[in-house]
Scaffold this motif. Structure first.
Motif, mmCIF file in Angstrom:
data_model
loop_
_atom_site.group_PDB
_atom_site.id
_atom_site.type_symbol
_atom_site.label_atom_id
_atom_site.label_comp_id
_atom_site.label_asym_id
_atom_site.label_seq_id
_atom_site.Cartn_x
_atom_site.Cartn_y
_atom_site.Cartn_z
ATOM 1 N N UNK A 139 -3.862 -5.697 12.655
ATOM 2 C CA UNK A 139 -4.075 -6.869 11.815
ATOM 3 C C UNK A 139 -3.937 -6.553 10.332
ATOM 4 N N UNK A 140 -4.026 -5.285 9.965
ATOM 5 C CA UNK A 140 -3.948 -4.863 8.563
ATOM 6 C C UNK A 140 -2.511 -4.708 8.063
ATOM 7 N N UNK A 141 -1.561 -4.508 8.980
ATOM 8 C CA UNK A 141 -0.225 -4.062 8.587
ATOM 9 C C UNK A 141 0.816 -5.090 9.019
ATOM 10 N N UNK A 142 1.409 -5.735 8.036
ATOM 11 C CA UNK A 142 2.481 -6.685 8.321
ATOM 12 C C UNK A 142 3.796 -5.969 8.594
ATOM 13 N N UNK A 143 4.017 -4.879 7.854
ATOM 14 C CA UNK A 143 5.246 -4.101 7.970
ATOM 15 C C UNK A 143 4.949 -2.658 7.602
ATOM 16 N N UNK A 144 5.728 -1.753 8.159
ATOM 17 C CA UNK A 144 5.628 -0.331 7.829
ATOM 18 C C UNK A 144 6.932 0.121 7.194
ATOM 19 N N UNK A 145 6.816 0.864 6.095
ATOM 20 C CA UNK A 145 7.948 1.591 5.521
ATOM 21 C C UNK A 145 7.609 3.074 5.643
ATOM 22 N N UNK A 146 8.329 3.779 6.493
ATOM 23 C CA UNK A 146 8.065 5.190 6.780
ATOM 24 C C UNK A 146 9.175 6.024 6.144
ATOM 25 N N UNK A 150 0.862 -1.172 0.000
ATOM 26 C CA UNK A 150 0.000 0.000 0.000
ATOM 27 C C UNK A 150 0.901 1.224 0.000
ATOM 28 N N UNK A 151 0.736 2.107 -0.999
ATOM 29 C CA UNK A 151 1.562 3.304 -1.119
ATOM 30 C C UNK A 151 0.724 4.529 -0.771
ATOM 31 N N UNK A 152 1.208 5.322 0.189
ATOM 32 C CA UNK A 152 0.459 6.473 0.696
ATOM 33 C C UNK A 152 1.335 7.726 0.574
ATOM 34 N N UNK A 153 0.817 8.702 -0.144
ATOM 35 C CA UNK A 153 1.572 9.920 -0.458
ATOM 36 C C UNK A 153 1.590 10.890 0.720
ATOM 37 N N UNK A 175 -1.184 -5.765 4.476
ATOM 38 C CA UNK A 175 -0.285 -5.126 3.516
ATOM 39 C C UNK A 175 1.032 -4.752 4.186
ATOM 40 N N UNK A 176 2.027 -4.516 3.346
ATOM 41 C CA UNK A 176 3.191 -3.732 3.735
ATOM 42 C C UNK A 176 2.829 -2.293 3.406
ATOM 43 N N UNK A 177 2.709 -1.445 4.424
ATOM 44 C CA UNK A 177 2.199 -0.086 4.257
ATOM 45 C C UNK A 177 3.364 0.888 4.151
ATOM 46 N N UNK A 178 3.446 1.547 3.002
ATOM 47 C CA UNK A 178 4.556 2.449 2.687
ATOM 48 C C UNK A 178 4.010 3.870 2.647
ATOM 49 N N UNK A 179 4.563 4.777 3.443
ATOM 50 C CA UNK A 179 4.052 6.137 3.471
ATOM 51 C C UNK A 179 5.154 7.161 3.524
ATOM 52 N N UNK A 180 4.986 8.236 2.748
ATOM 53 C CA UNK A 180 5.938 9.343 2.759
ATOM 54 C C UNK A 180 5.371 10.536 3.527
#
Length: 271
Positions: free
Chosen positions: A111-118, A26-29, A90-95
């Motif tokens: 439960x929604x987020x397996x990993x976070x990329x911040x 999941x990509x979040x701007x 998801x792996x949740x990726x956010x900038x």
């Protein structure tokens, strides 16, 4: 059509690419941008992952409510989007602001987020920096909101930032509804339930149970988060000399680092 009704008269625009065997991404701007921000990355990521890129409420092609354009509301929207798409995790990726949104998602819906990329996330601001935020909010609520937003955005770039990236973000900011710019900035930093400023950041982010990969250009910010993350698979990367838009300045390297970190996690034996 790439729109999802997530309730409360909010429809989110999103794209859904790739069907690789890696976990869904999941990509979040960030603030004042939209999912086009990930155009530098989607094709490469979609070779091995399903990639969902969303326009947050008030941004891009998504609905623009009159109120509650805050990271917490945005995280709830995203949670409902994933439910509508039948994506359990998801792996949740956010900038920037997106980094705060995916962290709120990880805390409130673990439960929604397996990993976070911040990526240069909008949290961990020091009290010294935060002293300037009320004045910025006042400017965003004034007659020259877009000019104020562009002035704030100047902090986000440096000599490493390509001119096309600078221009892209400036154009997006000038196209934003002023009330969204103000409410989103408030929601990040100055409302009672904001989590963007220390020590509230420390207390709130301690509830992230999943592995976290964070990117910073500032060694001091990187060191702060390195002392905060607890999961043994977490990692903090510092690209000193880059800017707040480091993933757009170094897209191939960014995709490579994220991909290797996600794959390393998948290769670990079950405990």
């Amino acid at each position: 059509m790439p729109y999802a009704d997530v309730g409360g008269d909010i429809k989110l625009f999103y794209t859904d690419d790739g069907r690789g065997d890696g976990p869904p991404l999941l990509l979040v701007h960030g603030w004042g941008a939209d999912s086009h921000q990930w155009s530098w990355h989607i094709d490469a990521l979609a070779r091995t992952h399903r990639v969902i890129a969303v326009d947050l409420r008030g941004h891009g092609y998504s609905s623009v409510p009159e109120s509650d354009n805050t990271p917490r509301a945005m995280a709830e929207d995203v949670n409902r989007l994933l439910a509508r798409l039948g994506v359990p995790e998801v792996v949740a990726v956010g900038h920037s602001m997106g980094g705060q949104v995916v962290s709120v998602l990880a805390v409130e819906h673990p439960e929604r987020v397996a990993r976070v990329v911040a990526v240069e996330p909008a949290y961990g601001m020091t009290p010294e920096v935060a002293r300037g935020f009320p004045g910025m909010v006042a400017g965003l609520r004034g007659e020259h909101a877009h000019e104020v937003a562009v002035q704030i955005d100047e902090w986000c770039t440096n000599a490493a930032t390509p001119a096309v990236v600078r221009r892209w973000h400036k154009r997006r900011l000038y196209g934003m509804p002023p009330h969204v710019l103000a409410q989103a900035f408030e929601g990040m930093f100055t409302l009672p339930d904001s989590v963007g400023v220390r020590p509230v950041s420390d207390e709130y982010l301690a509830h992230r149970r999943c592995p976290v990969l964070s990117f910073w250009f500032d060694p001091a910010q990187a060191a702060w988060e390195a002392g905060l993350v607890k999961h043994p698979e977490s990692r903090v990367v510092c690209w000193e000399g880059s800017s707040h838009r480091l993933h757009e300045e170094r897209p191939a390297e960014f995709v490579n680092v994220v991909g290797r970190w996600v794959r390393a996690g998948r290769s670990r034996p079950e405990q």
